[in-house]
Design a protein around this motif. Structure first.
Motif, mmCIF file in Angstrom:
data_model
loop_
_atom_site.group_PDB
_atom_site.id
_atom_site.type_symbol
_atom_site.label_atom_id
_atom_site.label_comp_id
_atom_site.label_asym_id
_atom_site.label_seq_id
_atom_site.Cartn_x
_atom_site.Cartn_y
_atom_site.Cartn_z
ATOM 1 N N GLU A 1 -76.692 -51.488 13.348
ATOM 2 C CA GLU A 1 -77.465 -51.047 12.189
ATOM 3 C C GLU A 1 -76.804 -49.802 11.614
ATOM 4 N N LEU A 2 -76.585 -49.788 10.304
ATOM 5 C CA LEU A 2 -75.977 -48.648 9.643
ATOM 6 C C LEU A 2 -76.938 -47.465 9.659
ATOM 7 N N LEU A 3 -76.518 -46.364 10.269
ATOM 8 C CA LEU A 3 -77.371 -45.180 10.412
ATOM 9 C C LEU A 3 -77.016 -44.072 9.425
ATOM 10 N N GLY A 4 -75.818 -44.114 8.910
ATOM 11 C CA GLY A 4 -75.401 -43.082 7.975
ATOM 12 C C GLY A 4 -74.033 -43.387 7.411
ATOM 13 N N TYR A 5 -73.707 -42.672 6.346
ATOM 14 C CA TYR A 5 -72.420 -42.883 5.692
ATOM 15 C C TYR A 5 -72.008 -41.636 4.916
ATOM 16 N N ALA A 6 -70.735 -41.595 4.580
ATOM 17 C CA ALA A 6 -70.193 -40.573 3.685
ATOM 18 C C ALA A 6 -68.979 -41.177 3.008
ATOM 19 N N GLY A 7 -68.754 -40.766 1.774
ATOM 20 C CA GLY A 7 -67.639 -41.327 1.018
ATOM 21 C C GLY A 7 -66.704 -40.270 0.476
ATOM 22 N N PHE A 8 -65.542 -40.733 0.066
ATOM 23 C CA PHE A 8 -64.537 -39.877 -0.554
ATOM 24 C C PHE A 8 -63.985 -40.586 -1.779
ATOM 25 N N ILE B 1 -68.514 -37.866 -1.567
ATOM 26 C CA ILE B 1 -69.566 -38.508 -2.362
ATOM 27 C C ILE B 1 -70.587 -39.185 -1.443
ATOM 28 N N GLY B 2 -71.825 -39.088 -1.818
ATOM 29 C CA GLY B 2 -72.884 -39.880 -1.223
ATOM 30 C C GLY B 2 -73.066 -39.843 0.274
ATOM 31 N N MET B 3 -73.208 -38.691 0.862
ATOM 32 C CA MET B 3 -73.455 -38.612 2.302
ATOM 33 C C MET B 3 -74.943 -38.749 2.589
ATOM 34 N N TYR B 4 -75.272 -39.549 3.621
ATOM 35 C CA TYR B 4 -76.678 -39.791 3.960
ATOM 36 C C TYR B 4 -76.785 -40.234 5.412
ATOM 37 N N VAL B 5 -77.862 -39.792 6.076
ATOM 38 C CA VAL B 5 -78.206 -40.234 7.436
ATOM 39 C C VAL B 5 -79.676 -40.632 7.414
ATOM 40 N N VAL B 6 -79.997 -41.773 8.024
ATOM 41 C CA VAL B 6 -81.386 -42.236 8.046
ATOM 42 C C VAL B 6 -82.251 -41.223 8.788
ATOM 43 N N PRO B 7 -83.510 -41.094 8.400
ATOM 44 C CA PRO B 7 -84.387 -40.083 9.007
ATOM 45 C C PRO B 7 -84.454 -40.128 10.534
ATOM 46 N N ILE B 8 -84.504 -41.317 11.123
ATOM 47 C CA ILE B 8 -84.640 -41.401 12.584
ATOM 48 C C ILE B 8 -83.401 -40.926 13.333
ATOM 49 N N ALA B 9 -82.253 -40.831 12.627
ATOM 50 C CA ALA B 9 -81.005 -40.408 13.274
ATOM 51 C C ALA B 9 -80.648 -38.958 12.958
ATOM 52 N N PHE C 1 -66.680 -49.734 0.889
ATOM 53 C CA PHE C 1 -67.057 -49.634 2.297
ATOM 54 C C PHE C 1 -66.166 -50.568 3.117
ATOM 55 N N GLY C 2 -65.290 -49.986 3.890
ATOM 56 C CA GLY C 2 -64.412 -50.796 4.731
ATOM 57 C C GLY C 2 -63.272 -51.436 3.970
ATOM 58 N N GLY C 3 -63.045 -50.984 2.746
ATOM 59 C CA GLY C 3 -61.965 -51.544 1.939
ATOM 60 C C GLY C 3 -60.626 -50.947 2.303
ATOM 61 N N ASN C 4 -59.606 -51.388 1.590
ATOM 62 C CA ASN C 4 -58.244 -50.936 1.862
ATOM 63 C C ASN C 4 -57.774 -49.838 0.919
ATOM 64 N N ASP C 5 -58.642 -49.367 0.035
ATOM 65 C CA ASP C 5 -58.251 -48.332 -0.914
ATOM 66 C C ASP C 5 -58.421 -46.971 -0.261
ATOM 67 N N SER C 6 -57.317 -46.346 0.107
ATOM 68 C CA SER C 6 -57.392 -45.080 0.824
ATOM 69 C C SER C 6 -57.828 -43.924 -0.064
ATOM 70 N N ASP C 7 -57.829 -44.121 -1.389
ATOM 71 C CA ASP C 7 -58.225 -43.058 -2.307
ATOM 72 C C ASP C 7 -59.709 -43.074 -2.648
ATOM 73 N N ASP C 8 -60.414 -44.098 -2.265
ATOM 74 C CA ASP C 8 -61.815 -44.272 -2.640
ATOM 75 C C ASP C 8 -62.477 -45.104 -1.543
ATOM 76 N N PHE C 9 -63.173 -44.447 -0.615
ATOM 77 C CA PHE C 9 -63.702 -45.174 0.536
ATOM 78 C C PHE C 9 -64.986 -44.560 1.061
ATOM 79 N N VAL C 10 -65.690 -45.332 1.863
ATOM 80 C CA VAL C 10 -66.921 -44.893 2.527
ATOM 81 C C VAL C 10 -66.803 -45.236 4.005
ATOM 82 N N LEU C 11 -67.158 -44.271 4.850
ATOM 83 C CA LEU C 11 -67.222 -44.483 6.299
ATOM 84 C C LEU C 11 -68.677 -44.569 6.723
ATOM 85 N N GLY C 12 -68.953 -45.360 7.746
ATOM 86 C CA GLY C 12 -70.315 -45.475 8.240
ATOM 87 C C GLY C 12 -70.400 -45.284 9.738
#
Length: 133
Positions: free
Chosen positions: A55-62, A77-85, A37-48
């Motif tokens: 407050e983190l409301l959601g994310y998705a990764g590659f 990989i691992g996409m999710y959004v909090v219920p309220i959003a 999350f927020g790392g420098n590895d362009s081949d393996d990352f998560v955006l939020g």
């Protein structure tokens, strides 16, 4: 870290939507997730996506394939959004941002998106150019 906590919440709330179990998620060191999350590895990352209150409301990764003959492929990989959003298009915006970043990677020809048939929210994502196989 917010990402680790939210990821565990997602694994607990929607166990059929992820390949990682809640038990495995809790056992994963937050430091390991922080690199993605927020790392420098362009081949393996998560955006939020964050609220105005940071407050983190959601994310998705590659994650790009590591084997040489498979490096032209990657998977969402691992996409999710909090219920309220949910229901306001946040998931679609996160997904679009993820795809925009992935399209900048050299050599990516195929992006794999696995969606469980019971995940109604994610089932609309193929409308963004994915095909079912």
């Amino acid at each position: 870290m917010q990402y680790s906590q939210l990821r565990n919440q997602a694994l607990n709330e929607l166990p059929d939507a992820f390949t990682t179990s809640y038990a495995e998620g809790v056992a994963t060191a937050p430091e390991k997730l922080a690199r993605r999350f927020g790392g420098n590895d362009s081949d393996d990352f998560v955006l939020g996506a964050f609220s105005a209150m940071d407050e983190l409301l959601g994310y998705a990764g590659f994650e790009r394939e590591t084997r040489i003959k498979q490096r032209h492929k990657g998977k969402v990989i691992g996409m999710y959004v909090v219920p309220i959003a949910r229901g306001a298009g946040l998931g679609r915006k996160i997904f679009a941002a993820l795809l925009a970043d992935v399209k900048q990677l050299s050599g990516i020809e195929q992006i794999i998106l696995s969606v469980n048939h019971s995940n109604q929210g994610a089932r609309s994502l193929p409308q963004l150019g994915f095909c079912q196989f």
